[in-house]
Design a protein around this motif. Structure first.
Motif, short mmCIF file in Angstrom:
data_model
loop_
_atom_site.label_atom_id
_atom_site.label_comp_id
_atom_site.label_asym_id
_atom_site.label_seq_id
_atom_site.Cartn_x
_atom_site.Cartn_y
_atom_site.Cartn_z
N LYS A 111 0.88 -1.17 0.00
CA LYS A 111 0.00 0.00 0.00
C LYS A 111 0.91 1.22 0.00
O LYS A 111 1.86 1.28 0.79
CB LYS A 111 -0.89 -0.01 1.24
CG LYS A 111 -1.95 1.08 1.24
CD LYS A 111 -2.84 1.00 2.47
CE LYS A 111 -3.68 -0.23 2.56
NZ LYS A 111 -4.88 -0.26 1.75
N ASN A 112 0.64 2.16 -0.91
CA ASN A 112 1.47 3.37 -1.06
C ASN A 112 0.65 4.62 -0.79
O ASN A 112 -0.51 4.71 -1.18
CB ASN A 112 1.99 3.49 -2.50
CG ASN A 112 2.88 2.37 -2.91
OD1 ASN A 112 3.62 1.84 -2.10
ND2 ASN A 112 2.80 1.98 -4.17
N LEU A 113 1.30 5.59 -0.18
CA LEU A 113 0.79 6.96 -0.11
C LEU A 113 1.47 7.69 -1.26
O LEU A 113 2.69 7.62 -1.42
CB LEU A 113 1.16 7.60 1.22
CG LEU A 113 0.78 9.07 1.40
CD1 LEU A 113 -0.74 9.23 1.48
CD2 LEU A 113 1.44 9.63 2.65
N ASN A 114 0.67 8.38 -2.08
CA ASN A 114 1.21 9.05 -3.26
C ASN A 114 0.85 10.52 -3.26
O ASN A 114 -0.33 10.88 -3.13
CB ASN A 114 0.63 8.44 -4.54
CG ASN A 114 1.05 7.01 -4.73
OD1 ASN A 114 2.21 6.74 -4.96
ND2 ASN A 114 0.12 6.09 -4.61
N LEU A 115 1.86 11.37 -3.40
CA LEU A 115 1.64 12.79 -3.61
C LEU A 115 2.10 13.09 -5.03
O LEU A 115 3.22 12.74 -5.41
CB LEU A 115 2.43 13.63 -2.61
CG LEU A 115 2.36 15.15 -2.83
CD1 LEU A 115 0.93 15.67 -2.68
CD2 LEU A 115 3.32 15.87 -1.89
N MET A 116 1.23 13.73 -5.81
CA MET A 116 1.57 14.12 -7.17
C MET A 116 1.38 15.62 -7.29
O MET A 116 0.36 16.16 -6.84
CB MET A 116 0.69 13.39 -8.17
CG MET A 116 0.90 11.91 -8.18
SD MET A 116 -0.06 11.15 -9.49
CE MET A 116 -0.74 9.77 -8.60
N CYS A 117 2.38 16.30 -7.86
CA CYS A 117 2.34 17.75 -8.03
C CYS A 117 2.70 18.11 -9.46
O CYS A 117 3.69 17.60 -10.00
CB CYS A 117 3.34 18.42 -7.08
SG CYS A 117 2.99 18.17 -5.34
N ARG A 118 1.91 18.98 -10.06
CA ARG A 118 2.20 19.43 -11.42
C ARG A 118 3.37 20.41 -11.39
O ARG A 118 3.32 21.44 -10.72
CB ARG A 118 0.99 20.09 -12.05
CG ARG A 118 -0.09 19.10 -12.37
CD ARG A 118 -1.05 19.62 -13.42
NE ARG A 118 -2.23 18.77 -13.46
CZ ARG A 118 -2.34 17.65 -14.15
NH1 ARG A 118 -1.31 17.24 -14.88
NH2 ARG A 118 -3.43 16.95 -14.12
N THR A 119 4.41 20.08 -12.13
CA THR A 119 5.61 20.89 -12.22
C THR A 119 5.25 22.30 -12.72
O THR A 119 4.47 22.44 -13.65
CB THR A 119 6.62 20.23 -13.18
OG1 THR A 119 6.85 18.89 -12.74
CG2 THR A 119 7.93 20.97 -13.22
#
Length: 189
Positions: A111-119
């Motif tokens: 199980k992963n915690l994912n943070l995604m941010c637009r460059t």
């Protein structure tokens, strides 16, 4: 303070069938630097929990920085742009979302915690901290990974998320482990 209970989030299967995702929240950053929640069709930042059940390719996300943290199971063996990387439990790993990425599960599902941010729009960070007492600021979120905690007057359960208030800091107290997520507006050059 905004509290999002993990148990209340609908789970969606991945297109390739290799796992599923619960999107905790997504949005943009306000001009004041505070976190604003947005519609699902556009986001500058997105926080989610993914269950990875089998090895395979990650979706390519051009223009997105990813920070992946294994929160259950592990490790996760990644090949990112042809280079091997190991994502060990509770060790955030940042990488370019446009890079070809393949995952192997040497010890089974994770199980992963994912943070995604637009460059160019939003930057982010993930820190894993022991929880005793923490003041959560407007540009921060926290996810309880293990233990017991309260945010102001609300009990937190495993993988519940709390987002800082625009008006005053939120006090989180307890014993356990917390993922502290920082979000900030990207600086234009």
């Amino acid at each position: 303070m905004k509290l999002i209970r993990c148990a209340d989030i609908a789970e969606s299967p991945w297109i390739n069938g290799g796992g599923s995702v619960k999107v905790i929240a997504s949005g943009v950053m306000g001009k004041d630097g505070a976190v604003n929640f947005g519609a699902d069709n556009y986001w500058a930042w997105r926080l989610s929990i993914a269950d990875v059940g089998q090895p395979g390719d990650f979706s390519r996300l051009p223009g997105v920085k990813r920070i992946l943290t294994v929160v259950e199971g592990g490790p996760l063996r990644l090949t990112i742009n042809g280079k091997p990387r190991l994502a060990s439990a509770l060790q955030p790993l940042a990488f370019d979302g446009s890079a070809p990425t393949t995952a192997a599960l040497p010890r089974g599902p994770v199980k992963n915690l994912n943070l995604m941010c637009r460059t160019g729009h939003v930057g982010g960070s993930v820190s894993i901290i022991p929880l005793r007492e923490h003041l959560l600021l407007p540009h921060q979120a926290a996810v309880l990974l293990e233990g017991e905690a309260r945010a102001d007057d609300q009990d937190l359960l495993g993988l519940d998320a709390v987002f800082g208030s625009k008006t005053e800091p939120t006090l989180i107290r307890g014993q356990g482990t917390l993922a502290l997520i920082g979000l900030y507006r990207a600086v234009s050059r």
